[in-house]
Motif scaffolding. Structure first.
Motif, PDB file in Angstrom:
ATOM      1  N   ARG A 202      -5.857   6.273   5.605  1.00  0.00           N
ATOM      2  CA  ARG A 202      -4.728   5.454   6.048  1.00  0.00           C
ATOM      3  C   ARG A 202      -5.226   4.241   6.835  1.00  0.00           C
ATOM      4  O   ARG A 202      -6.141   4.359   7.653  1.00  0.00           O
ATOM      5  N   TYR A 203      -4.597   3.104   6.590  1.00  0.00           N
ATOM      6  CA  TYR A 203      -4.962   1.855   7.258  1.00  0.00           C
ATOM      7  C   TYR A 203      -3.749   1.289   7.998  1.00  0.00           C
ATOM      8  O   TYR A 203      -2.596   1.607   7.681  1.00  0.00           O
ATOM      9  N   ASP A 204      -4.058   0.399   8.958  1.00  0.00           N
ATOM     10  CA  ASP A 204      -3.000  -0.321   9.661  1.00  0.00           C
ATOM     11  C   ASP A 204      -2.569  -1.568   8.902  1.00  0.00           C
ATOM     12  O   ASP A 204      -1.430  -2.019   9.037  1.00  0.00           O
ATOM     13  N   LEU A 205      -3.484  -2.135   8.124  1.00  0.00           N
ATOM     14  CA  LEU A 205      -3.212  -3.401   7.440  1.00  0.00           C
ATOM     15  C   LEU A 205      -3.923  -3.422   6.096  1.00  0.00           C
ATOM     16  O   LEU A 205      -5.120  -3.149   6.013  1.00  0.00           O
ATOM     17  N   LEU A 206      -3.189  -3.753   5.047  1.00  0.00           N
ATOM     18  CA  LEU A 206      -3.745  -4.023   3.724  1.00  0.00           C
ATOM     19  C   LEU A 206      -3.544  -5.492   3.418  1.00  0.00           C
ATOM     20  O   LEU A 206      -2.431  -6.021   3.577  1.00  0.00           O
ATOM     21  N   ILE A 207      -4.603  -6.194   3.015  1.00  0.00           N
ATOM     22  CA  ILE A 207      -4.499  -7.600   2.636  1.00  0.00           C
ATOM     23  C   ILE A 207      -4.940  -7.757   1.182  1.00  0.00           C
ATOM     24  O   ILE A 207      -5.840  -7.056   0.716  1.00  0.00           O
ATOM     25  N   ALA A 208      -4.287  -8.670   0.480  1.00  0.00           N
ATOM     26  CA  ALA A 208      -4.603  -8.912  -0.934  1.00  0.00           C
ATOM     27  C   ALA A 208      -4.384 -10.387  -1.216  1.00  0.00           C
ATOM     28  O   ALA A 208      -3.254 -10.832  -1.432  1.00  0.00           O
ATOM     29  N   ALA A 209      -5.453 -11.154  -1.185  1.00  0.00           N
ATOM     30  CA  ALA A 209      -5.380 -12.601  -1.392  1.00  0.00           C
ATOM     31  C   ALA A 209      -5.717 -12.932  -2.838  1.00  0.00           C
ATOM     32  O   ALA A 209      -6.834 -12.683  -3.290  1.00  0.00           O
ATOM     33  N   ASP A 210      -4.745 -13.477  -3.559  1.00  0.00           N
ATOM     34  CA  ASP A 210      -4.962 -13.921  -4.942  1.00  0.00           C
ATOM     35  C   ASP A 210      -5.459 -12.776  -5.818  1.00  0.00           C
ATOM     36  O   ASP A 210      -6.334 -12.962  -6.661  1.00  0.00           O
ATOM     37  N   VAL A 211      -4.867 -11.601  -5.633  1.00  0.00           N
ATOM     38  CA  VAL A 211      -5.308 -10.404  -6.338  1.00  0.00           C
ATOM     39  C   VAL A 211      -4.228  -9.869  -7.271  1.00  0.00           C
ATOM     40  O   VAL A 211      -4.489  -9.527  -8.424  1.00  0.00           O
ATOM     41  N   PHE A 212      -2.988  -9.817  -6.780  1.00  0.00           N
ATOM     42  CA  PHE A 212      -1.905  -9.248  -7.576  1.00  0.00           C
ATOM     43  C   PHE A 212      -1.537 -10.133  -8.764  1.00  0.00           C
ATOM     44  O   PHE A 212      -0.745  -9.726  -9.618  1.00  0.00           O
ATOM     45  N   ASN A 213      -2.142 -11.332  -8.834  1.00  0.00           N
ATOM     46  CA  ASN A 213      -1.920 -12.205  -9.996  1.00  0.00           C
ATOM     47  C   ASN A 213      -2.478 -11.603 -11.281  1.00  0.00           C
ATOM     48  O   ASN A 213      -2.134 -12.065 -12.375  1.00  0.00           O
ATOM     49  N   TYR A 214      -3.348 -10.616 -11.155  1.00  0.00           N
ATOM     50  CA  TYR A 214      -3.973 -10.015 -12.337  1.00  0.00           C
ATOM     51  C   TYR A 214      -3.255  -8.737 -12.787  1.00  0.00           C
ATOM     52  O   TYR A 214      -3.693  -8.079 -13.725  1.00  0.00           O
ATOM     53  N   LEU A 215      -2.165  -8.416 -12.094  1.00  0.00           N
ATOM     54  CA  LEU A 215      -1.319  -7.292 -12.446  1.00  0.00           C
ATOM     55  C   LEU A 215       0.097  -7.806 -12.672  1.00  0.00           C
ATOM     56  O   LEU A 215       0.571  -8.675 -11.934  1.00  0.00           O
ATOM     57  N   GLY A 216       0.762  -7.258 -13.676  1.00  0.00           N
ATOM     58  CA  GLY A 216       2.133  -7.668 -13.954  1.00  0.00           C
ATOM     59  C   GLY A 216       3.129  -6.807 -13.204  1.00  0.00           C
ATOM     60  O   GLY A 216       3.714  -7.213 -12.206  1.00  0.00           O
ATOM     61  N   ASP A 217       3.326  -5.586 -13.655  1.00  0.00           N
ATOM     62  CA  ASP A 217       4.234  -4.651 -13.011  1.00  0.00           C
ATOM     63  C   ASP A 217       3.556  -4.103 -11.757  1.00  0.00           C
ATOM     64  O   ASP A 217       2.571  -3.376 -11.840  1.00  0.00           O
ATOM     65  N   LEU A 218       4.099  -4.442 -10.585  1.00  0.00           N
ATOM     66  CA  LEU A 218       3.468  -4.065  -9.326  1.00  0.00           C
ATOM     67  C   LEU A 218       4.077  -2.820  -8.694  1.00  0.00           C
ATOM     68  O   LEU A 218       3.677  -2.449  -7.585  1.00  0.00           O
ATOM     69  N   ALA A 219       5.011  -2.169  -9.382  1.00  0.00           N
ATOM     70  CA  ALA A 219       5.672  -1.009  -8.784  1.00  0.00           C
ATOM     71  C   ALA A 219       4.673   0.080  -8.418  1.00  0.00           C
ATOM     72  O   ALA A 219       4.666   0.596  -7.290  1.00  0.00           O
ATOM     73  N   SER A 220       3.804   0.461  -9.355  1.00  0.00           N
ATOM     74  CA  SER A 220       2.848   1.528  -9.072  1.00  0.00           C
ATOM     75  C   SER A 220       1.788   1.088  -8.066  1.00  0.00           C
ATOM     76  O   SER A 220       1.292   1.893  -7.271  1.00  0.00           O
ATOM     77  N   THR A 221       1.448  -0.200  -8.078  1.00  0.00           N
ATOM     78  CA  THR A 221       0.480  -0.716  -7.103  1.00  0.00           C
ATOM     79  C   THR A 221       1.046  -0.650  -5.695  1.00  0.00           C
ATOM     80  O   THR A 221       0.353  -0.248  -4.745  1.00  0.00           O
ATOM     81  N   PHE A 222       2.313  -1.025  -5.531  1.00  0.00           N
ATOM     82  CA  PHE A 222       2.932  -0.930  -4.209  1.00  0.00           C
ATOM     83  C   PHE A 222       3.052   0.531  -3.764  1.00  0.00           C
ATOM     84  O   PHE A 222       2.947   0.828  -2.569  1.00  0.00           O
ATOM     85  N   SER A 223       3.263   1.436  -4.711  1.00  0.00           N
ATOM     86  CA  SER A 223       3.286   2.854  -4.372  1.00  0.00           C
ATOM     87  C   SER A 223       1.921   3.298  -3.849  1.00  0.00           C
ATOM     88  O   SER A 223       1.824   4.026  -2.850  1.00  0.00           O
ATOM     89  N   SER A 224       0.858   2.844  -4.516  1.00  0.00           N
ATOM     90  CA  SER A 224      -0.494   3.171  -4.069  1.00  0.00           C
ATOM     91  C   SER A 224      -0.757   2.569  -2.693  1.00  0.00           C
ATOM     92  O   SER A 224      -1.374   3.208  -1.831  1.00  0.00           O
ATOM     93  N   CYS A 225      -0.298   1.334  -2.478  1.00  0.00           N
ATOM     94  CA  CYS A 225      -0.474   0.691  -1.166  1.00  0.00           C
ATOM     95  C   CYS A 225       0.234   1.483  -0.072  1.00  0.00           C
ATOM     96  O   CYS A 225      -0.300   1.675   1.027  1.00  0.00           O
ATOM     97  N   ALA A 226       1.451   1.937  -0.370  1.00  0.00           N
ATOM     98  CA  ALA A 226       2.189   2.723   0.623  1.00  0.00           C
ATOM     99  C   ALA A 226       1.428   3.987   0.984  1.00  0.00           C
ATOM    100  O   ALA A 226       1.404   4.411   2.150  1.00  0.00           O
ATOM    101  N   GLY A 227       0.785   4.587   0.007  1.00  0.00           N
ATOM    102  CA  GLY A 227       0.011   5.796   0.265  1.00  0.00           C
ATOM    103  C   GLY A 227      -1.233   5.564   1.093  1.00  0.00           C
ATOM    104  O   GLY A 227      -1.785   6.514   1.664  1.00  0.00           O
ATOM    105  N   ARG A 228      -1.692   4.307   1.160  1.00  0.00           N
ATOM    106  CA  ARG A 228      -2.894   3.971   1.922  1.00  0.00           C
ATOM    107  C   ARG A 228      -2.578   3.418   3.309  1.00  0.00           C
ATOM    108  O   ARG A 228      -3.497   3.117   4.065  1.00  0.00           O
ATOM    109  N   LEU A 229      -1.297   3.286   3.648  1.00  0.00           N
ATOM    110  CA  LEU A 229      -0.906   2.722   4.939  1.00  0.00           C
ATOM    111  C   LEU A 229      -0.370   3.800   5.874  1.00  0.00           C
ATOM    112  O   LEU A 229       0.335   4.724   5.448  1.00  0.00           O
ATOM    113  N   LYS A 230      -0.666   3.644   7.154  1.00  0.00           N
ATOM    114  CA  LYS A 230      -0.010   4.462   8.163  1.00  0.00           C
ATOM    115  C   LYS A 230       1.463   4.072   8.247  1.00  0.00           C
ATOM    116  O   LYS A 230       1.841   2.942   7.897  1.00  0.00           O
TER     117      LYS A 230
END
Length: 328
Positions: A202-230
């Motif tokens: 678990r992290y306090d902060l996730l940053i992604a600069a010019d990264v999500f441009n290489y993914l279209g549907d971000l629903a599952s990615t945001f789910s993964s991000c939520a799982g990695r955040l406190k």
């Protein structure tokens, strides 16, 4: 190397030079000779597709890109997005991982010179500016995960927060550049959509600069991000955005001519909300230049919702309904 493959290679070298000069017809003629000599050579089919597309024969170009995929299903050269841009295939949900990995491995040594100095890339700085009004939402020494950390451009800026920072990137070449800067506690090669388990839970902060441009549907990615955040943790990212098409005509994501995804702001908000995030900030900004024109996008800051407290009948005590492993 066989005699036929050597002959195909000579023809393809000239075809590539003609492509650089804008001569699609001449390049196509030589690329056709190359695939006739070496019909199983994937790269030759890709060059033929490029040449035919440049020459205006989109149907034949699409057929060549499909032949390329027959010989390289991993799609290292990015045939599937080319087919989508030609209208010959549906828009993919993401760019092929093998394509993204090879792309950034190739440009890693000159990445910062090309992106920052020539294209005016400023994604990490924009992230930092947006965070300033919400720094009170972070602990004094936050744990940070830099998604798609690249050469460490964002790491250089966010290291001043004084916590520990891990980095994740699909490209070993980019990670080698980041490792030389000594900014990260750990650097891992992996897919941002499914971070490896051996990173911090678990992290306090996730940053992604010019990264999500290489993914279209971000629903599952945001789910993964939520799982990695406190609980209460922050997700801070940039995206290229479709800001001109009327709302009722926009799709959730589309491929731009640069073979990067552009996202609909309404879809982004829906994906975030559906994965337990509250939107804190959404700023419009020019992320870089491309062919002399600004690339419009958004800088978004979202916060992972805190678990709601519930009251139990035994004594009326109030407590969180679950405990997240590794939280805190």
């Amino acid at each position: 190397m066989t005699y036929e493959r050597a002959g195909a290679g000579r023809r393809l070298d000239v075809a590539l030079a003609l492509l650089d000069d804008g001569d699609g017809s001449g390049a196509a003629e030589l690329a056709r000779e190359a695939v006739a000599l070496a019909p199983s050579w994937a790269e030759a089919w890709f060059v033929l597709g490029e040449a035919l597309e440049l020459a205006g024969d989109k149907d034949a170009g699409a057929a060549a890109f499909r032949k390329y995929l027959e010989h390289d299903p991993s799609d290292r050269l990015g045939s599937s997005p080319r087919l989508a841009l030609l209208g010959a295939a549906d828009t993919p949900e993401r760019l092929p991982p093998a394509y993204v990995r090879q792309l950034f491995d190739q440009i890693a040594p000159a990445f910062e010179t090309q992106l920052v100095d020539r294209l005016g890339y400023c994604g990490p700085r924009l992230l930092w500016q947006t965070l300033q009004a919400f720094k009170q939402n972070l602990p004094e020494s936050p744990t940070i995960l830099d998604l798609g950390c690249g050469t460490g451009l964002a790491g250089e800026i966010f290291s001043v927060l004084g916590g520990v920072m891990d980095g994740l990137d699909i490209s070993p070449g980019m990670l080698a550049q980041a490792r030389a800067k000594g900014l990260y506690r750990a650097l891992q090669s992996g897919d941002i959509a499914t971070p490896p388990d051996d990173l911090c839970l678990r992290y306090d902060l996730l940053i992604a600069a010019d990264v999500f441009n290489y993914l279209g549907d971000l629903a599952s990615t945001f789910s993964s991000c939520a799982g990695r955040l406190k609980p209460g943790g922050l997700l801070l990212f940039t995206v290229e955005a479709d800001l001109e098409t009327p709302d009722d005509l926009r799709s959730a994501y589309s491929l731009g001519p640069g073979q990067r995804f552009r996202h609909d702001p309404m879809a982004l908000r829906a994906w975030l909300s559906g994965n337990g995030f509250s939107l804190l900030a959404q700023d419009r900004a020019a992320l870089r230049r491309e062919k002399g024109l600004p690339v419009e996008g958004l800088v978004i800051l979202a916060q992972k919702d805190q678990p709601a407290a519930i009251s139990h009948s035994t004594g009326g005590a109030t407590r969180a309904p679950w405990t997240l492993p590794g939280a805190g």
